[in-house]
Design a protein around this motif. Structure first.
Motif, PDB file in Angstrom:
ATOM      1  N   GLY A   1       0.837  -1.199   0.000  1.00 52.81           N
ATOM      2  CA  GLY A   1       0.000   0.000   0.000  1.00 52.81           C
ATOM      3  C   GLY A   1       0.867   1.243   0.000  1.00 52.81           C
ATOM      4  O   GLY A   1       2.091   1.168  -0.151  1.00 52.81           O
ATOM      5  N   ILE A   2       0.227   2.393   0.177  1.00 52.47           N
ATOM      6  CA  ILE A   2       0.943   3.666   0.163  1.00 52.47           C
ATOM      7  C   ILE A   2       0.480   4.511   1.335  1.00 52.47           C
ATOM      8  O   ILE A   2      -0.729   4.694   1.524  1.00 52.47           O
ATOM      9  N   ASP A   3       1.417   4.995   2.112  1.00 51.92           N
ATOM     10  CA  ASP A   3       1.091   5.933   3.182  1.00 51.92           C
ATOM     11  C   ASP A   3       0.918   7.329   2.578  1.00 51.92           C
ATOM     12  O   ASP A   3       0.117   7.502   1.661  1.00 51.92           O
ATOM     13  N   ASP A   4       1.670   8.313   3.048  1.00 53.06           N
ATOM     14  CA  ASP A   4       1.520   9.670   2.539  1.00 53.06           C
ATOM     15  C   ASP A   4       1.938   9.778   1.072  1.00 53.06           C
ATOM     16  O   ASP A   4       2.886   9.114   0.635  1.00 53.06           O
ATOM     17  N   MET A   5       1.236  10.628   0.347  1.00 54.20           N
ATOM     18  CA  MET A   5       1.611  10.986  -1.016  1.00 54.20           C
ATOM     19  C   MET A   5       1.750  12.507  -1.053  1.00 54.20           C
ATOM     20  O   MET A   5       0.971  13.223  -0.396  1.00 54.20           O
ATOM     21  N   ARG A   6       2.724  12.986  -1.810  1.00 53.67           N
ATOM     22  CA  ARG A   6       3.059  14.413  -1.766  1.00 53.67           C
ATOM     23  C   ARG A   6       3.377  14.927  -3.165  1.00 53.67           C
ATOM     24  O   ARG A   6       3.778  14.176  -4.047  1.00 53.67           O
ATOM     25  N   TRP A   7       3.198  16.214  -3.313  1.00 59.58           N
ATOM     26  CA  TRP A   7       3.666  16.934  -4.486  1.00 59.58           C
ATOM     27  C   TRP A   7       4.681  17.986  -4.032  1.00 59.58           C
ATOM     28  O   TRP A   7       4.424  18.735  -3.080  1.00 59.58           O
ATOM     29  N   TYR A   8       5.801  18.023  -4.725  1.00 57.53           N
ATOM     30  CA  TYR A   8       6.822  19.045  -4.529  1.00 57.53           C
ATOM     31  C   TYR A   8       6.969  19.813  -5.841  1.00 57.53           C
ATOM     32  O   TYR A   8       6.544  19.348  -6.894  1.00 57.53           O
ATOM     33  N   ARG A   9       7.615  20.963  -5.760  1.00 62.08           N
ATOM     34  CA  ARG A   9       7.960  21.674  -6.985  1.00 62.08           C
ATOM     35  C   ARG A   9       9.335  22.324  -6.834  1.00 62.08           C
ATOM     36  O   ARG A   9       9.740  22.675  -5.729  1.00 62.08           O
ATOM     37  N   GLN A  10       9.982  22.463  -7.972  1.00 64.95           N
ATOM     38  CA  GLN A  10      11.305  23.081  -7.989  1.00 64.95           C
ATOM     39  C   GLN A  10      11.387  24.041  -9.165  1.00 64.95           C
ATOM     40  O   GLN A  10      11.334  23.613 -10.321  1.00 64.95           O
ATOM     41  N   ALA A  11      11.496  25.307  -8.829  1.00 66.70           N
ATOM     42  CA  ALA A  11      11.657  26.339  -9.852  1.00 66.70           C
ATOM     43  C   ALA A  11      13.142  26.460 -10.204  1.00 66.70           C
ATOM     44  O   ALA A  11      14.010  26.076  -9.418  1.00 66.70           O
ATOM     45  N   PRO A  12      13.455  26.996 -11.385  1.00 64.59           N
ATOM     46  CA  PRO A  12      14.861  27.127 -11.795  1.00 64.59           C
ATOM     47  C   PRO A  12      15.681  27.898 -10.764  1.00 64.59           C
ATOM     48  O   PRO A  12      15.289  28.982 -10.338  1.00 64.59           O
TER      49      PRO A  12
ATOM     50  N   THR B   1      -5.504  25.700  -9.806  1.00 66.09           N
ATOM     51  CA  THR B   1      -6.353  26.723 -10.411  1.00 66.09           C
ATOM     52  C   THR B   1      -5.745  28.102 -10.191  1.00 66.09           C
ATOM     53  O   THR B   1      -4.836  28.273  -9.365  1.00 66.09           O
ATOM     54  N   ARG B   2      -6.252  29.057 -10.926  1.00 69.15           N
ATOM     55  CA  ARG B   2      -5.781  30.454 -10.826  1.00 69.15           C
ATOM     56  C   ARG B   2      -4.255  30.494 -10.826  1.00 69.15           C
ATOM     57  O   ARG B   2      -3.640  31.142  -9.966  1.00 69.15           O
ATOM     58  N   LEU B   3      -3.672  29.831 -11.790  1.00 71.16           N
ATOM     59  CA  LEU B   3      -2.223  29.706 -11.846  1.00 71.16           C
ATOM     60  C   LEU B   3      -1.559  31.049 -12.101  1.00 71.16           C
ATOM     61  O   LEU B   3      -2.097  31.910 -12.822  1.00 71.16           O
ATOM     62  N   LYS B   4      -0.380  31.209 -11.494  1.00 70.61           N
ATOM     63  CA  LYS B   4       0.391  32.435 -11.612  1.00 70.61           C
ATOM     64  C   LYS B   4       1.756  32.116 -12.233  1.00 70.61           C
ATOM     65  O   LYS B   4       2.231  30.975 -12.130  1.00 70.61           O
ATOM     66  N   PRO B   5       2.400  33.090 -12.827  1.00 67.68           N
ATOM     67  CA  PRO B   5       3.740  32.828 -13.393  1.00 67.68           C
ATOM     68  C   PRO B   5       4.714  32.253 -12.359  1.00 67.68           C
ATOM     69  O   PRO B   5       5.562  31.423 -12.713  1.00 67.68           O
ATOM     70  N   GLU B   6       4.564  32.639 -11.112  1.00 67.95           N
ATOM     71  CA  GLU B   6       5.468  32.121 -10.086  1.00 67.95           C
ATOM     72  C   GLU B   6       5.196  30.656  -9.727  1.00 67.95           C
ATOM     73  O   GLU B   6       5.948  30.071  -8.947  1.00 67.95           O
ATOM     74  N   ASP B   7       4.147  30.086 -10.279  1.00 68.30           N
ATOM     75  CA  ASP B   7       3.901  28.641 -10.099  1.00 68.30           C
ATOM     76  C   ASP B   7       4.713  27.807 -11.090  1.00 68.30           C
ATOM     77  O   ASP B   7       4.708  26.580 -11.011  1.00 68.30           O
ATOM     78  N   THR B   8       5.374  28.478 -12.017  1.00 70.28           N
ATOM     79  CA  THR B   8       6.198  27.772 -12.989  1.00 70.28           C
ATOM     80  C   THR B   8       7.296  26.991 -12.294  1.00 70.28           C
ATOM     81  O   THR B   8       8.074  27.554 -11.513  1.00 70.28           O
ATOM     82  N   ALA B   9       7.354  25.696 -12.571  1.00 67.02           N
ATOM     83  CA  ALA B   9       8.324  24.816 -11.913  1.00 67.02           C
ATOM     84  C   ALA B   9       8.182  23.409 -12.480  1.00 67.02           C
ATOM     85  O   ALA B   9       7.215  23.109 -13.192  1.00 67.02           O
ATOM     86  N   VAL B  10       9.136  22.568 -12.135  1.00 69.01           N
ATOM     87  CA  VAL B  10       8.973  21.132 -12.343  1.00 69.01           C
ATOM     88  C   VAL B  10       8.301  20.572 -11.095  1.00 69.01           C
ATOM     89  O   VAL B  10       8.776  20.800  -9.975  1.00 69.01           O
ATOM     90  N   TYR B  11       7.221  19.866 -11.295  1.00 72.88           N
ATOM     91  CA  TYR B  11       6.455  19.303 -10.188  1.00 72.88           C
ATOM     92  C   TYR B  11       6.775  17.814 -10.071  1.00 72.88           C
ATOM     93  O   TYR B  11       6.714  17.071 -11.056  1.00 72.88           O
ATOM     94  N   TYR B  12       7.105  17.421  -8.849  1.00 70.99           N
ATOM     95  CA  TYR B  12       7.481  16.034  -8.562  1.00 70.99           C
ATOM     96  C   TYR B  12       6.493  15.414  -7.578  1.00 70.99           C
ATOM     97  O   TYR B  12       6.129  16.042  -6.590  1.00 70.99           O
ATOM     98  N   CYS B  13       6.125  14.174  -7.843  1.00 64.79           N
ATOM     99  CA  CYS B  13       5.330  13.454  -6.862  1.00 64.79           C
ATOM    100  C   CYS B  13       6.248  12.559  -6.029  1.00 64.79           C
ATOM    101  O   CYS B  13       7.324  12.167  -6.478  1.00 64.79           O
ATOM    102  N   ASN B  14       5.778  12.281  -4.840  1.00 65.69           N
ATOM    103  CA  ASN B  14       6.533  11.468  -3.899  1.00 65.69           C
ATOM    104  C   ASN B  14       5.541  10.596  -3.144  1.00 65.69           C
ATOM    105  O   ASN B  14       4.455  11.062  -2.793  1.00 65.69           O
ATOM    106  N   ALA B  15       5.920   9.345  -2.909  1.00 67.18           N
ATOM    107  CA  ALA B  15       5.009   8.442  -2.207  1.00 67.18           C
ATOM    108  C   ALA B  15       5.771   7.565  -1.229  1.00 67.18           C
ATOM    109  O   ALA B  15       6.869   7.074  -1.546  1.00 67.18           O
ATOM    110  N   ALA B  16       5.196   7.380  -0.061  1.00 60.07           N
ATOM    111  CA  ALA B  16       5.756   6.481   0.948  1.00 60.07           C
ATOM    112  C   ALA B  16       5.125   5.106   0.740  1.00 60.07           C
ATOM    113  O   ALA B  16       3.994   4.864   1.158  1.00 60.07           O
ATOM    114  N   VAL B  17       5.866   4.232   0.068  1.00 58.63           N
ATOM    115  CA  VAL B  17       5.335   2.936  -0.352  1.00 58.63           C
ATOM    116  C   VAL B  17       5.615   1.888   0.718  1.00 58.63           C
ATOM    117  O   VAL B  17       6.733   1.774   1.236  1.00 58.63           O
TER     118      VAL B  17
END
Length: 122
Positions: free
Chosen positions: A29-40, A82-98
């Motif tokens: 199964g999977i415990d916590d699932m997360r989204w991270y982001r990294q801008a340049p 939603t209501r995305l802004k230019p500062e939301d620009t980034a690479v988005y990574y998912c993470n899961a505790a498997v």
């Protein structure tokens, strides 16, 4: 175990995107699932997290605009943006505790998806 993220792309300011991240492989199964982001040029930051029972935490910077959810049957986590802004620009990574079991012992290990690029620009 593999995490496959999708849904990124180019969107205009004020627009919306939905990211998905599906886990596959052999696990219990999977415990916590997360989204991270990294801008340049910046560090990777936590955007949102969700427990296996659906409790969520959203970073203040995106609170009220982003929503995290998951489908436990499909081992998939979503990020509705939603209501995305230019500062939301980034690479988005998912993470899961498997979670796996071995010799009746429970193990939890973090896995990362490959990242999906979100560009908010007119």
């Amino acid at each position: 175990v593999q995490l496959q993220a999708s849904g990124g792309g180019l969107v205009q300011p004020g627009g919306s995107l939905r990211l998905s991240c599906a886990a596959s492989g052999s696990f219990f199964g999977i415990d916590d699932m997360r989204w991270y982001r990294q801008a340049p040029g910046k560090e990777r930051d936590l955007v949102a997290s969700i427990t296996s029972t659906g409790s969520t935490n959203i970073a203040d910077l995106v609170k009220g605009r982003f929503t995290i959810s998951r489908d436990n049957a499909e081992n998939t986590v979503y990020l509705e943006m939603t209501r995305l802004k230019p500062e939301d620009t980034a690479v988005y990574y998912c993470n899961a505790a498997v979670v796996t079991y071995y010799s009746s012992r429970r193990f939890s290990r973090n896995y990362w998806g490959q990242g999906t690029l979100v560009t908010v620009s007119s």
